[in-house]
Design an enzyme around this catalytic site. Structure first.
Site, PDB file in Angstrom:
ATOM      1  CG  ASP A   1     -12.242   2.655  -3.809  1.00 56.00           C
ATOM      2  OD1 ASP A   1     -11.136   3.168  -3.584  1.00 56.00           O
ATOM      3  OD2 ASP A   1     -12.655   1.634  -3.220  1.00 56.00           O
TER       4      ASP A   1
ATOM      5  CB  ILE B   1      -8.256   1.020 -12.824  1.00 52.52           C
ATOM      6  CG1 ILE B   1      -8.610  -0.462 -12.763  1.00 52.52           C
ATOM      7  CG2 ILE B   1      -9.363   1.843 -13.427  1.00 52.52           C
ATOM      8  CD1 ILE B   1      -9.622  -0.763 -11.662  1.00 52.52           C
TER       9      ILE B   1
ATOM     10  CB  SER C   1      -2.687   4.517   2.016  1.00 54.57           C
ATOM     11  OG  SER C   1      -3.575   4.245   0.978  1.00 54.57           O
TER      12      SER C   1
ATOM     13  CB  ALA D   1     -18.242  -7.400 -14.088  1.00 49.08           C
ATOM     14  N   GLY D   2     -15.632  -6.711 -11.567  1.00 51.58           N
ATOM     15  CA  GLY D   2     -15.273  -7.066 -10.189  1.00 51.58           C
ATOM     16  C   GLY D   2     -15.539  -5.916  -9.241  1.00 51.58           C
ATOM     17  N   GLY D   3     -14.852  -5.940  -8.096  1.00 43.91           N
ATOM     18  CA  GLY D   3     -15.072  -4.935  -7.049  1.00 43.91           C
ATOM     19  C   GLY D   3     -14.739  -3.522  -7.512  1.00 43.91           C
ATOM     20  CB  ALA D   4     -11.814  -2.041  -9.218  1.00 43.65           C
TER      21      ALA D   4
ATOM     22  CE  LYS E   1     -11.180  -1.110  -1.176  1.00 40.51           C
ATOM     23  NZ  LYS E   1     -11.091  -0.434  -2.462  1.00 40.51           N
TER      24      LYS E   1
ATOM     25  N   GLY F   1      -3.489   4.262 -14.018  1.00 37.69           N
ATOM     26  CA  GLY F   1      -4.145   3.775 -12.801  1.00 37.69           C
ATOM     27  C   GLY F   1      -3.767   4.525 -11.531  1.00 37.69           C
TER      28      GLY F   1
ATOM     29  CB  SER G   1      -0.921   0.022   1.223  1.00 37.39           C
ATOM     30  OG  SER G   1      -1.578   1.279   1.271  1.00 37.39           O
TER      31      SER G   1
HETATM   32  P1  NAP Z   1     -11.709  -8.510  -8.916  1.00 36.37           P
HETATM   33  O1  NAP Z   1     -12.900  -8.143  -8.112  1.00 36.37           O
HETATM   34  O2  NAP Z   1     -11.017  -9.802  -8.660  1.00 36.37           O
HETATM   35  O3  NAP Z   1     -12.173  -8.493 -10.477  1.00 36.37           O
HETATM   36  C1  NAP Z   1     -11.278  -8.901 -11.460  1.00 36.37           C
HETATM   37  C2  NAP Z   1     -11.857  -8.605 -12.835  1.00 36.37           C
HETATM   38  O4  NAP Z   1     -10.869  -8.931 -13.807  1.00 36.37           O
HETATM   39  C3  NAP Z   1     -13.086  -9.448 -13.184  1.00 36.37           C
HETATM   40  O5  NAP Z   1     -13.940  -8.709 -14.010  1.00 36.37           O
HETATM   41  C4  NAP Z   1     -12.458 -10.612 -13.961  1.00 36.37           C
HETATM   42  O6  NAP Z   1     -13.346 -11.230 -14.866  1.00 36.37           O
HETATM   43  C5  NAP Z   1     -11.387  -9.891 -14.727  1.00 36.37           C
HETATM   44  N1  NAP Z   1     -10.317 -10.786 -15.148  1.00 36.37           N
HETATM   45  C6  NAP Z   1      -9.368 -11.359 -14.366  1.00 36.37           C
HETATM   46  N2  NAP Z   1      -8.549 -12.119 -15.106  1.00 36.37           N
HETATM   47  C7  NAP Z   1      -8.996 -12.018 -16.390  1.00 36.37           C
HETATM   48  C8  NAP Z   1      -8.573 -12.589 -17.625  1.00 36.37           C
HETATM   49  N3  NAP Z   1      -7.513 -13.426 -17.686  1.00 36.37           N
HETATM   50  N4  NAP Z   1      -9.256 -12.277 -18.749  1.00 36.37           N
HETATM   51  C9  NAP Z   1     -10.315 -11.433 -18.695  1.00 36.37           C
HETATM   52  N5  NAP Z   1     -10.774 -10.866 -17.553  1.00 36.37           N
HETATM   53  C10 NAP Z   1     -10.112 -11.166 -16.421  1.00 36.37           C
HETATM   54  O7  NAP Z   1     -10.574  -7.397  -8.839  1.00 36.37           O
HETATM   55  P2  NAP Z   1     -10.754  -5.824  -8.557  1.00 36.37           P
HETATM   56  O8  NAP Z   1     -10.635  -5.569  -7.115  1.00 36.37           O
HETATM   57  O9  NAP Z   1     -11.962  -5.370  -9.283  1.00 36.37           O
HETATM   58  O10 NAP Z   1      -9.414  -5.236  -9.230  1.00 36.37           O
HETATM   59  C11 NAP Z   1      -9.207  -5.275 -10.633  1.00 36.37           C
HETATM   60  C12 NAP Z   1      -7.904  -4.531 -10.961  1.00 36.37           C
HETATM   61  O11 NAP Z   1      -8.029  -3.160 -10.612  1.00 36.37           O
HETATM   62  C13 NAP Z   1      -6.676  -5.032 -10.202  1.00 36.37           C
HETATM   63  O12 NAP Z   1      -5.588  -5.012 -11.094  1.00 36.37           O
HETATM   64  C14 NAP Z   1      -6.454  -3.994  -9.123  1.00 36.37           C
HETATM   65  O13 NAP Z   1      -5.106  -3.862  -8.727  1.00 36.37           O
HETATM   66  C15 NAP Z   1      -6.911  -2.744  -9.861  1.00 36.37           C
HETATM   67  N6  NAP Z   1      -7.377  -1.682  -8.946  1.00 36.37           N
HETATM   68  C16 NAP Z   1      -6.833  -0.448  -9.112  1.00 36.37           C
HETATM   69  C17 NAP Z   1      -7.256   0.587  -8.308  1.00 36.37           C
HETATM   70  C18 NAP Z   1      -6.646   1.933  -8.466  1.00 36.37           C
HETATM   71  O14 NAP Z   1      -6.807   2.780  -7.571  1.00 36.37           O
HETATM   72  N7  NAP Z   1      -5.977   2.225  -9.551  1.00 36.37           N
HETATM   73  C19 NAP Z   1      -8.253   0.363  -7.331  1.00 36.37           C
HETATM   74  C20 NAP Z   1      -8.799  -0.909  -7.214  1.00 36.37           C
HETATM   75  C21 NAP Z   1      -8.346  -1.939  -8.033  1.00 36.37           C
HETATM   76  P3  NAP Z   1     -14.331 -12.444 -14.422  1.00 36.37           P
HETATM   77  O15 NAP Z   1     -15.466 -11.801 -13.678  1.00 36.37           O
HETATM   78  O16 NAP Z   1     -14.739 -13.062 -15.691  1.00 36.37           O
HETATM   79  O17 NAP Z   1     -13.507 -13.344 -13.540  1.00 36.37           O
END
Ligand code: NAP
Length: 278
Positions: free
Chosen positions: A109, A218, A22, A133-136, A73, A241, A20
């Site tokens: 966020d 991101i 932060s 379509a994940g958490g971010a 979170k 990002g 982190s």
């Molecule tokens: P998450 O909830 O695990 O979601 C991951 C997403 O990526 C899902 O939509 C997943 O698709 C997709 N994915 C993973 N592997 C893939 C692949 N091989 N091919 C296609 N799609 C794939 O993760 P998250 O928390 O949302 O975070 C996602 C990214 O954002 C991470 O890299 C994280 O470090 C980054 N992030 C950046 C910030 C920032 O401040 N810049 C903040 C938060 C997160 P499926 O649903 O099909 O599995």
């Protein structure tokens, strides 16, 4: 360092949390505003089943701010006294403020995503493609729809995209439909593709990118992703990002300190710490 018996503690919890930025970002900002005698920011690695205990400790020790990163979170929400409407709709809290023993939960966020975009474009009625379509993605989609953008979610798992789309009144497509990306003005990668050991990968074939696009990746580790490099080559405007990290951090800083965040100091800290992937 200017710590005394009057200094208030701010804390980030996560599992893991060692990556982190932060603490570095907030402590540099305290120093710049000469309030490092009033606040200090530290990190603690905490497993999810200890979050309830951490929140109790926030009350006992009168900790001023509790920042939550993955995977805390959602869990932290169960233990707070009040949660703001954006955090409720997103279903996640990343910032907890201790107001005289009342613990208030917020989500910054979505501001992290919307703020850098709004510096260069108006989001109202703007066609935006969100890949992931994940958490971010959830926080980003809340922010975009709150600003009345027209969002289409593309995801590997189509069902996840459809469920998010029905909640936020957007469209959903599978990743097989990326050939329609030229119809969008803003493209956001909210997948983890391109991150860390996957730095050679990109979720979007370069052929679908052009100079009409604003491309926001991101992924912040590495800070210059393959997607951004390819988008730049095609003449697109790019947003990295780390800007999302910065603009979720500035409102959080303001919630904890009631002072305007020194944006340029916080930006320099991020840029100093983020290095290309070896
Ligand atoms: P998450 O909830 O695990 O979601 C991951 C997403 O990526 C899902 O939509 C997943 O698709 C997709 N994915 C993973 N592997 C893939 C692949 N091989 N091919 C296609 N799609 C794939 O993760 P998250 O928390 O949302 O975070 C996602 C990214 O954002 C991470 O890299 C994280 O470090 C980054 N992030 C950046 C910030 C920032 O401040 N810049 C903040 C938060 C997160 P499926 O649903 O099909 O599995």
């Amino acid at each position: 360092m200017n710590i005394s018996a009057k200094t208030r503690l701010c804390l980030i919890i996560g599992d893991p949390v060692g990556h982190s930025l932060s603490p570095a970002m907030h402590n540099a900002a305290y120093e710049a505003l000469k309030i490092d005698d009033r606040f200090v920011f530290v990190a603690a690695q905490v497993p999810v089943d200890e979050v309830k205990q951490v929140v109790k400790t926030v009350r006992t020790l009168n900790i001023r701010g509790l920042t939550c990163t993955m995977p805390h979170k959602i869990e932290v929400m169960k233990h707070l006294d009040w949660i703001d409407s954006a955090a409720n709709k997103i279903g996640a809290v990343n910032s907890v403020v201790n107001e005289d023993g009342i613990l208030k939960g917020y989500n910054t966020d979505w501001l992290g995503a919307v703020t850098p975009l709004e510096k260069i474009a108006s989001l109202k009625n703007m066609p935006v493609a969100v890949i992931g379509a994940g958490g971010a993605a959830r926080a980003i989609i809340y922010g975009l729809t709150h600003r009345q953008a027209c969002v289409t979610i593309f995801n590997r798992n189509l069902q996840k995209a459809q469920s998010l789309a029905s909640e936020f009144n957007c469209k959903a497509k599978s990743l097989d439909n990326l050939s329609i990306l030229p119809n969008f003005k803003i493209i956001i990668n909210a997948t983890s593709l391109g991150m860390g050991e996957q730095h050679k990968l990109t979720p979007i074939p370069q052929q679908y990118l052009s100079k009409i696009h604003i491309v926001f990746d991101i992924v912040y580790d590495p800070p210059h992703t393959r997607l951004l490099a390819e988008a730049k080559t095609k003449g697109a405007t790019v947003i990295a990002g780390w800007e999302m990290l910065l603009y979720q951090g500035t409102p959080q800083f303001e919630l904890y300190t009631n002072r305007k965040a020194p944006e340029s100091v916080m930006r320099s800290v991020l840029l100093k710490h983020l290095k290309p992937y070896e």
